[in-house]
Design a protein around this motif. Structure first.
Motif, PDB file in Angstrom:
ATOM      1  N   ALA B 178     -31.697  34.580 -34.151  1.00 38.06           N
ATOM      2  CA  ALA B 178     -31.242  33.492 -35.022  1.00 38.06           C
ATOM      3  C   ALA B 178     -29.857  33.826 -35.570  1.00 38.06           C
ATOM      4  CB  ALA B 178     -32.233  33.269 -36.163  1.00 38.06           C
ATOM      5  N   SER B 179     -29.636  35.098 -35.895  1.00 39.27           N
ATOM      6  CA  SER B 179     -28.350  35.462 -36.481  1.00 39.27           C
ATOM      7  C   SER B 179     -27.229  35.415 -35.446  1.00 39.27           C
ATOM      8  CB  SER B 179     -28.420  36.858 -37.109  1.00 39.27           C
ATOM      9  OG  SER B 179     -28.431  37.849 -36.111  1.00 39.27           O
ATOM     10  N   LEU B 180     -27.563  35.613 -34.163  1.00 40.39           N
ATOM     11  CA  LEU B 180     -26.520  35.571 -33.127  1.00 40.39           C
ATOM     12  C   LEU B 180     -25.829  34.213 -33.086  1.00 40.39           C
ATOM     13  CD1 LEU B 180     -27.915  37.459 -30.019  1.00 40.39           C
ATOM     14  CD2 LEU B 180     -26.488  38.288 -31.880  1.00 40.39           C
ATOM     15  N   MET B 233     -21.122  28.184 -27.029  1.00 41.74           N
ATOM     16  CA  MET B 233     -21.667  29.499 -27.324  1.00 41.74           C
ATOM     17  C   MET B 233     -22.945  29.388 -28.141  1.00 41.74           C
ATOM     18  SD  MET B 233     -20.171  31.305 -25.664  1.00 41.74           S
ATOM     19  CE  MET B 233     -19.362  32.751 -25.354  1.00 41.74           C
ATOM     20  N   TYR B 234     -22.907  28.499 -29.135  1.00 41.00           N
ATOM     21  CA  TYR B 234     -24.091  28.292 -29.970  1.00 41.00           C
ATOM     22  C   TYR B 234     -25.279  27.892 -29.100  1.00 41.00           C
ATOM     23  CZ  TYR B 234     -26.977  26.580 -33.806  1.00 41.00           C
ATOM     24  OH  TYR B 234     -27.989  26.398 -34.704  1.00 41.00           O
ATOM     25  N   ALA B 235     -25.020  26.945 -28.174  1.00 44.15           N
ATOM     26  CA  ALA B 235     -26.114  26.458 -27.319  1.00 44.15           C
ATOM     27  C   ALA B 235     -26.653  27.588 -26.450  1.00 44.15           C
ATOM     28  CB  ALA B 235     -25.624  25.299 -26.450  1.00 44.15           C
ATOM     29  N   ALA B 238     -28.711  29.791 -28.649  1.00 45.96           N
ATOM     30  CA  ALA B 238     -29.939  29.109 -29.061  1.00 45.96           C
ATOM     31  C   ALA B 238     -30.954  29.117 -27.915  1.00 45.96           C
ATOM     32  CB  ALA B 238     -29.630  27.680 -29.507  1.00 45.96           C
ATOM     33  N   GLY B 239     -30.444  28.899 -26.687  1.00 51.75           N
ATOM     34  CA  GLY B 239     -31.318  28.943 -25.518  1.00 51.75           C
ATOM     35  C   GLY B 239     -31.922  30.323 -25.328  1.00 51.75           C
ATOM     36  N   LEU B 240     -31.073  31.340 -25.501  1.00 45.17           N
ATOM     37  CA  LEU B 240     -31.527  32.723 -25.384  1.00 45.17           C
ATOM     38  C   LEU B 240     -32.616  33.003 -26.414  1.00 45.17           C
ATOM     39  CD1 LEU B 240     -30.694  35.293 -23.803  1.00 45.17           C
ATOM     40  CD2 LEU B 240     -29.317  35.927 -25.786  1.00 45.17           C
ATOM     41  N   GLU B 241     -32.382  32.525 -27.646  1.00 40.78           N
ATOM     42  CA  GLU B 241     -33.350  32.717 -28.720  1.00 40.78           C
ATOM     43  C   GLU B 241     -34.704  32.128 -28.335  1.00 40.78           C
ATOM     44  OE1 GLU B 241     -32.401  30.546 -32.233  1.00 40.78           O
ATOM     45  OE2 GLU B 241     -33.970  31.495 -33.420  1.00 40.78           O
ATOM     46  N   GLY B 246     -40.272  33.123 -28.049  1.00 38.69           N
ATOM     47  CA  GLY B 246     -41.198  31.993 -28.086  1.00 38.69           C
ATOM     48  C   GLY B 246     -42.405  32.267 -28.974  1.00 38.69           C
ATOM     49  N   TRP B 247     -42.826  33.546 -29.019  1.00 37.34           N
ATOM     50  CA  TRP B 247     -44.002  33.886 -29.813  1.00 37.34           C
ATOM     51  C   TRP B 247     -43.801  33.618 -31.297  1.00 37.34           C
ATOM     52  CZ3 TRP B 247     -43.009  37.307 -33.616  1.00 37.34           C
ATOM     53  CH2 TRP B 247     -41.926  38.172 -33.444  1.00 37.34           C
ATOM     54  N   ALA B 248     -42.540  33.730 -31.741  1.00 37.60           N
ATOM     55  CA  ALA B 248     -42.280  33.604 -33.179  1.00 37.60           C
ATOM     56  C   ALA B 248     -42.538  32.194 -33.663  1.00 37.60           C
ATOM     57  CB  ALA B 248     -40.854  34.009 -33.502  1.00 37.60           C
TER      58      ALA B 248
END
Ligand code: ATP
Ligand code: MG
Lengths: 263, 261
Positions: B178-180, B233-235, B238-241, B246-248
């Motif tokens: 999330a912080s990235l 970059m944000y997208a 966000a995709g990476l996150e 997914g478990w979170a």
């Protein structure tokens, strides 16, 4: 009965938390090896504190705690624990959650990778005995509360600890599931005969499962009565309706009521 | 239209509406282009100066990514260290907060004196500005371990390192990812600030040059590119996150973590 083989022994133990709360005071308690002990008492009397004392997670302010013949000075290394909250790791599957202790506890840790197959088979067998066959690859958040609690029990037992500590493990479950898990736990105990300390608010649960029930006073907690439960095993749900069982529950209830008034 | 399509097209619609409104205001108020150029003019300029804009943008992108890379490495290391130890947390945190409160523009001239005009101060500024949210999030993720779980692990004889590796770091992962998202956009801000104050390359430099020559449409064209890079970059992060954690969200698609800053 087996009282000569003391496994856990607390002698005149007191604990004061930082902030000055005297949680338990002059507490004496002993549990034999292989015994199933239950601890009951009014809320806030120091039951969870007692668990921490026995496992060495909290040091006693006064008195001695001896487990397996040794004075407890730091956290014991091979205890299984389960709490009201199952605390499974959400990023691990149920199977991997159960395997976690083996990745941490010696001697399994050193050879965990090599023996993984064997451990997986053992974990699966254990999950099957608590009725979780087929759920090994599910994540904990895909399980119901009762199923999570079963998995948590498996995690507490997989490394075959000598001492199992349970702090209100079934308190958040519905009555049916709870009674089902009593039977599951009793079966596991009858098979393996680990020493067990169960904290509970449910007096029927205590009488159903335990060899000995310790009643604690209101805070600061002391053991005010130790009641031997002389009901033959395996106990069943039918047992809980027998007069002797009901008498024992009534007796304990009366003792706790007294303890609360005394406070 | 299905819900999914609405969600997918929503952002584009808002952007288009924004440009239309902008165009309308410029035409209605007859604003000269050196005050506020219309979007059509901005895009015309974008095409006209495509060469220099892309060259400078790529430079800024590189600078940003290098600074961001350092802040990921440093942020995770420091975050893990102070998250795992109460003492370190209490000792380091006030300094971090104090440091984060300093406007980075104020540091850039000093960096330029130390390292000269160019890429190095921009990389450092990008690093400094994006470092904090990563540290805070990683530290928070590790420090908020449930006490019962800690007890379970300690009574198994787990070392601090075991606890960090088996539980602390995986647990901090959603906070980290999330912080990235926040950190990468901040890193852009950092490198562009630095390029604006003193550089001879990058989008910040380009904008400074353009505005000193009153080429306002070029300034806006550069701004549009910067915004587009930020969104991209944000997208990506966000995709990476979503993929990594997914478990979170328990399989749901919503993350609500403290993002610091
Ligand atoms: N970490 C702590 N710091 C300070 N005081 C504490 C701490 N943990 C418990 N206490 C206090 O010690 C007393 C005993 O707490 P404990 O959790 O052992 O009770 P308990 O018998 O387990 O209660 P319950 O049945 O409600 O779970 C309480 O008065 C509580 O406020
Ligand atoms: Mg308790």
């Amino acid at each position: 009965m087996r009282a000569e083989l003391k496994f856990v022994e607390l002698d005149n133990v007191s604990l004061t938390y930082g902030g000055g709360t005297l949680a338990v005071d002059k507490l004496d308690l002993s549990i034999a090896r292989g015994e199933f002990a239950a601890v009951v008492g009014p809320s806030g009397c120091g039951k969870s504190t007692l668990m921490k004392l026995v496992t060495g997670l909290a040091p006693a302010s006064k008195g001695n705690v001896v487990v397996a013949g040794r004075e407890v000075a730091g956290p014991l290394k091979i205890v299984g624990m389960a709490f009201q909250n199952p605390t499974l790791l959400p990023w691990r599957t149920t199977l991997d959650n159960v395997l976690l202790p083996l990745e941490i506890v010696q001697p399994y840790k050193a050879t965990f990778r090599r023996d993984r197959e064997k451990h997986v088979a053992r974990a699966k067998a254990l999950l099957a005995t608590v009725g979780l066959k087929g759920f090994e690859e599910r994540y904990p958040w895909q399980l119901s509360g009762g199923m999570q609690q079963r998995a948590s029990l498996c995690r507490a037992l997989i490394h075959e600890p000598d001492l199992l500590m349970l702090d209100e493990p079934f308190a958040a479950l519905d009555a049916f599931t709870r009674e089902e898990l009593w039977a599951v736990l009793q079966d596991l105990w009858l098979q393996r005969r680990f020493t067990c300390m169960l904290v509970t608010h449910d007096l029927r649960e205590a009488v159903y499962l335990a060899d000995t029930v310790h009643v604690m006073s209101a805070r600061p907690g002391r053991v005010i009565e130790t009641k031997t439960i002389d009901i033959p095993r395996p106990r069943t749900l039918e047992t809980t309706f027998e007069p002797h069982f009901v008498d024992l529950v009534h007796h304990l209830r009366a003792r706790i009521a007294q303890a609360r008034v005394a406070a | 239209m299905s819900r999914r399509w609405q969600e997918a097209l929503g952002p584009w619609f808002v952007v288009l509406a924004l440009f239309a409104l902008w165009e309308g205001v410029v035409i209605a108020a007859r604003l000269p282009s050196f005050v506020l150029p219309a979007p059509t003019e901005v895009f015309a300029t974008l095409v006209q100066f495509a060469g220099p804009i892309s060259q400078h943008s790529l430079h800024t992108l590189m600078t940003t990514l290098i600074g961001f890379g350092f802040s990921v490495i440093g942020g995770v290391a420091l975050g893990a260290a102070i998250g795992a130890s109460q003492v370190a947390y209490k000792a380091v945190f006030p300094v971090l907060v104090g440091f984060n409160s300093i406007p980075k523009v104020a540091i850039v001239p000093v960096l330029i004196i130390w390292f000269g005009i160019g890429t190095v101060p921009a990389v450092i500024t990008a690093f400094l500005i994006s470092f904090f949210p990563i540290v805070v999030n990683v530290a928070t993720g590790i420090a908020t371990l449930e006490p019962e779980l800690r007890d379970v692990l300690r009574s198994l004889g787990a070392s601090k390192f075991d606890i960090l590796r088996k539980v602390g770091l995986p647990r901090a992962a959603p906070y980290f990812f999330a912080s990235l998202k926040v950190a990468i956009t901040l890193a852009f801000v950092g490198s562009i600030i630095s390029e604006t104050v003193g550089s001879n390359e990058g989008v910040g430099y380009l904008m400074l040059q353009a505005s000193s020559r009153f080429q306002i449409p070029l300034v806006f064209a550069a701004l549009v590119v910067v915004a587009a890079m930020g969104i991209t970059m944000y997208a990506i992060f966000a995709g990476l996150e979503r993929r990594m954690t997914g478990w979170a969200t328990r399989g749901m698609d919503q993350a609500a973590y403290a993002t610091g800053h």
